[in-house]
Design a protein around this motif. Structure first.
Motif, mmCIF file in Angstrom:
data_model
loop_
_atom_site.group_PDB
_atom_site.id
_atom_site.type_symbol
_atom_site.label_atom_id
_atom_site.label_comp_id
_atom_site.label_asym_id
_atom_site.label_seq_id
_atom_site.Cartn_x
_atom_site.Cartn_y
_atom_site.Cartn_z
ATOM 1 N N MET A 1 73.886 16.944 33.818
ATOM 2 C CA MET A 1 74.477 15.686 33.017
ATOM 3 C C MET A 1 76.539 15.847 33.132
ATOM 4 S SD MET A 1 73.597 13.793 29.247
ATOM 5 C CE MET A 1 75.602 13.152 28.550
ATOM 6 N N LEU A 2 76.929 15.020 33.382
ATOM 7 C CA LEU A 2 78.083 14.834 33.576
ATOM 8 C C LEU A 2 78.769 15.374 32.448
ATOM 9 C CD1 LEU A 2 80.935 15.092 34.954
ATOM 10 C CD2 LEU A 2 80.809 12.665 34.232
ATOM 11 N N TYR A 38 79.938 12.219 40.472
ATOM 12 C CA TYR A 38 79.544 13.710 40.645
ATOM 13 C C TYR A 38 78.098 13.203 40.510
ATOM 14 C CZ TYR A 38 76.566 15.860 36.923
ATOM 15 O OH TYR A 38 75.680 16.269 36.049
ATOM 16 N N LYS A 40 73.677 15.024 40.027
ATOM 17 C CA LYS A 40 72.766 15.872 39.972
ATOM 18 C C LYS A 40 71.940 15.933 40.957
ATOM 19 C CE LYS A 40 71.912 19.382 36.226
ATOM 20 N NZ LYS A 40 72.852 20.135 36.361
ATOM 21 N N ASN A 42 68.373 19.219 41.462
ATOM 22 C CA ASN A 42 67.911 19.967 40.602
ATOM 23 C C ASN A 42 68.232 21.625 41.741
ATOM 24 O OD1 ASN A 42 65.690 22.274 40.734
ATOM 25 N ND2 ASN A 42 64.046 19.980 39.771
ATOM 26 N N ILE A 121 81.213 22.029 35.593
ATOM 27 C CA ILE A 121 79.873 22.256 36.349
ATOM 28 C C ILE A 121 79.615 23.209 36.322
ATOM 29 C CG2 ILE A 121 80.972 20.415 38.074
ATOM 30 C CD1 ILE A 121 81.779 23.112 39.705
ATOM 31 N N CYS A 122 78.321 23.014 36.044
ATOM 32 C CA CYS A 122 76.827 23.715 35.825
ATOM 33 C C CYS A 122 76.077 23.519 37.416
ATOM 34 C CB CYS A 122 76.227 24.022 34.710
ATOM 35 S SG CYS A 122 77.343 23.592 33.143
ATOM 36 N N GLY A 124 73.792 23.004 39.523
ATOM 37 C CA GLY A 124 72.242 21.595 39.891
ATOM 38 C C GLY A 124 73.859 21.024 39.930
ATOM 39 N N ASP A 125 75.175 20.515 39.477
ATOM 40 C CA ASP A 125 76.201 20.122 39.928
ATOM 41 C C ASP A 125 76.420 20.124 40.819
ATOM 42 O OD1 ASP A 125 75.860 19.345 36.871
ATOM 43 O OD2 ASP A 125 77.402 20.134 36.463
#
Length: 185
Positions: A1-2, A38, A40, A42, A121-122, A124-125
């Motif tokens: 999620m952003l 943006y 998302k 997997n 950002i993590c 998956g982003d």
């Protein structure tokens, strides 16, 4: 999620560091204010689920590579130089597309009135920064990222430090921001 929010433009500190509640914005607001897109994905299934392939096909990305940057894989001097270059406000003439596979960090971008928006950002982003947008990047406290970089052709990657307002890519970006990104596409 952003996770995206405004940061204090006076001294560059995050509002949360000053014990103030950050003003979060949605992915739609981020796009409307900056043109940043943006997605998302997997990390476990992106090679087979077709989502990244669809984005690449739609946008004409035919070249990609992976970059790992951390204190563990670079010498101290190399890492500090990367950190400095990423943290210097700059722009590129083409889109900057980054899909984070490991780690976390922060892209800071400018909105239409030159205020900073921080984007966490993590893994998956995937974010797409439009050509001509001023931005910078900072590592999180773990100081490790592994990311896939996508390009429309083999990269001749050049960063132009601010000020670069006379560049055609910057002027095109400012025209798009004035018209509104939804209307410009």
């Amino acid at each position: 999620m952003l996770q995206a929010w405004y940061i204090d433009t006076q001294n560059g500190e995050c509002l949360e560091q000053k014990k103030m509640a950050p003003k979060y914005i949605s992915a739609e607001e981020l796009y409307n204010k900056t043109g940043v897109e943006y997605f998302k994905l997997n990390v476990e299934t992106y090679k087979t689920d077709g989502i990244l392939d669809s984005i690449k096909k739609e946008r004409g990305y035919s070249y990609e590579d992976e970059m790992v940057c951390s204190e563990k894989c670079l010498s101290i001097d190399e890492f500090e130089e990367k950190k400095r270059s990423f943290a210097t406000e700059h722009l590129h003439s083409d889109e900057e597309i980054r899909f984070l596979l490991e780690g976390a960090g922060y892209f800071d971008v400018r909105d239409s009135v030159d205020h900073w928006i921080r984007i966490k950002i993590c893994a998956g982003d995937l974010i797409i920064l439009p050509g001509g947008i001023y931005h910078r990047f900072e590592f999180d406290s773990n100081k490790h990222i592994k990311m896939k970089r996508l390009f429309s052709e083999e990269p001749a990657w050049q960063a132009y430090n601010r000020p670069a307002d006379a560049m055609p890519c910057r002027q095109r970006y400012m025209e798009r921001i004035a018209r509104g990104f939804a209307a410009a596409n």
